[in-house]
Design a protein around this motif. Sequence first.
Motif, mmCIF file in Angstrom:
data_model
loop_
_atom_site.group_PDB
_atom_site.id
_atom_site.type_symbol
_atom_site.label_atom_id
_atom_site.label_comp_id
_atom_site.label_asym_id
_atom_site.label_seq_id
_atom_site.Cartn_x
_atom_site.Cartn_y
_atom_site.Cartn_z
ATOM 1 N N MET A 1 9.170 -0.545 2.458
ATOM 2 C CA MET A 1 8.068 -1.092 3.233
ATOM 3 C C MET A 1 7.207 -1.943 2.308
ATOM 4 O O MET A 1 6.868 -1.523 1.214
ATOM 5 C CB MET A 1 7.250 0.045 3.844
ATOM 6 C CG MET A 1 6.085 -0.434 4.660
ATOM 7 S SD MET A 1 5.034 0.877 5.377
ATOM 8 C CE MET A 1 6.191 1.930 6.168
ATOM 9 N N SER A 2 6.850 -3.130 2.760
ATOM 10 C CA SER A 2 6.015 -3.990 1.919
ATOM 11 C C SER A 2 4.608 -3.416 1.825
ATOM 12 O O SER A 2 4.155 -2.691 2.710
ATOM 13 C CB SER A 2 5.959 -5.408 2.494
ATOM 14 O OG SER A 2 5.107 -5.453 3.623
ATOM 15 N N SER A 3 3.925 -3.756 0.750
ATOM 16 C CA SER A 3 2.576 -3.228 0.578
ATOM 17 C C SER A 3 1.641 -3.771 1.655
ATOM 18 O O SER A 3 0.722 -3.068 2.083
ATOM 19 C CB SER A 3 2.054 -3.546 -0.814
ATOM 20 O OG SER A 3 2.013 -4.943 -1.034
ATOM 21 N N ASP A 4 1.852 -5.024 2.111
ATOM 22 C CA ASP A 4 1.025 -5.576 3.183
ATOM 23 C C ASP A 4 1.237 -4.803 4.478
ATOM 24 O O ASP A 4 0.288 -4.517 5.204
ATOM 25 C CB ASP A 4 1.313 -7.066 3.412
ATOM 26 C CG ASP A 4 0.760 -7.952 2.306
ATOM 27 O OD1 ASP A 4 -0.162 -7.521 1.577
ATOM 28 O OD2 ASP A 4 1.240 -9.096 2.167
ATOM 29 N N LYS A 5 2.483 -4.441 4.764
ATOM 30 C CA LYS A 5 2.773 -3.694 5.987
ATOM 31 C C LYS A 5 2.156 -2.301 5.911
ATOM 32 O O LYS A 5 1.559 -1.819 6.876
ATOM 33 C CB LYS A 5 4.275 -3.601 6.225
ATOM 34 C CG LYS A 5 4.623 -2.914 7.514
ATOM 35 C CD LYS A 5 6.100 -2.954 7.801
ATOM 36 C CE LYS A 5 6.374 -2.239 9.118
ATOM 37 N NZ LYS A 5 7.780 -2.227 9.466
ATOM 38 N N THR B 1 -3.872 -8.566 10.377
ATOM 39 C CA THR B 1 -2.999 -9.089 9.334
ATOM 40 C C THR B 1 -3.540 -8.652 7.978
ATOM 41 O O THR B 1 -4.744 -8.490 7.790
ATOM 42 C CB THR B 1 -2.896 -10.630 9.351
ATOM 43 O OG1 THR B 1 -4.198 -11.185 9.127
ATOM 44 C CG2 THR B 1 -2.355 -11.134 10.679
ATOM 45 N N CYS B 2 -2.625 -8.468 7.058
ATOM 46 C CA CYS B 2 -2.975 -8.120 5.681
ATOM 47 C C CYS B 2 -2.130 -8.987 4.764
ATOM 48 O O CYS B 2 -0.920 -9.123 4.965
ATOM 49 C CB CYS B 2 -2.675 -6.655 5.392
ATOM 50 S SG CYS B 2 -3.586 -5.508 6.423
ATOM 51 N N HIS B 3 -2.778 -9.577 3.775
ATOM 52 C CA HIS B 3 -2.068 -10.380 2.790
ATOM 53 C C HIS B 3 -2.804 -10.261 1.466
ATOM 54 O O HIS B 3 -3.974 -10.656 1.352
ATOM 55 C CB HIS B 3 -1.988 -11.840 3.230
ATOM 56 C CG HIS B 3 -1.211 -12.693 2.286
ATOM 57 N ND1 HIS B 3 0.151 -12.568 2.137
ATOM 58 C CD2 HIS B 3 -1.610 -13.658 1.433
ATOM 59 C CE1 HIS B 3 0.557 -13.441 1.232
ATOM 60 N NE2 HIS B 3 -0.497 -14.104 0.786
ATOM 61 N N ASN B 4 -2.126 -9.678 0.487
ATOM 62 C CA ASN B 4 -2.705 -9.504 -0.849
ATOM 63 C C ASN B 4 -4.063 -8.803 -0.809
ATOM 64 O O ASN B 4 -4.984 -9.175 -1.524
ATOM 65 C CB ASN B 4 -2.832 -10.848 -1.561
ATOM 66 C CG ASN B 4 -1.493 -11.470 -1.862
ATOM 67 O OD1 ASN B 4 -0.497 -10.770 -2.078
ATOM 68 N ND2 ASN B 4 -1.429 -12.785 -1.846
#
Length: 67
Positions: free
Chosen positions: A1-5, A28-31
């Motif tokens: 699982m990506s850290s953003d997810k 939404t999440c990004h960085n």
Amino acid sequence: MSSDKALAENVMAALASVVDAAKISGLTCHNGQVTFAIEVDPSEGAKLEPLRQRATAVAEQVDGVKH
């Protein structure tokens, strides 16, 4: 699982403690940067400003969210 997810899932769980999850959209999440909207009737928007502020504060407390 990506850290953003994973971050998005954690933020959604935290937000659900203060607002009906069905009213949260566009999360939404990004960085570590998080955005979301709370869907409300436009005529109720000003009255629900404290809810927006509380939701923002709750989201900012999630580990990994950058302010």
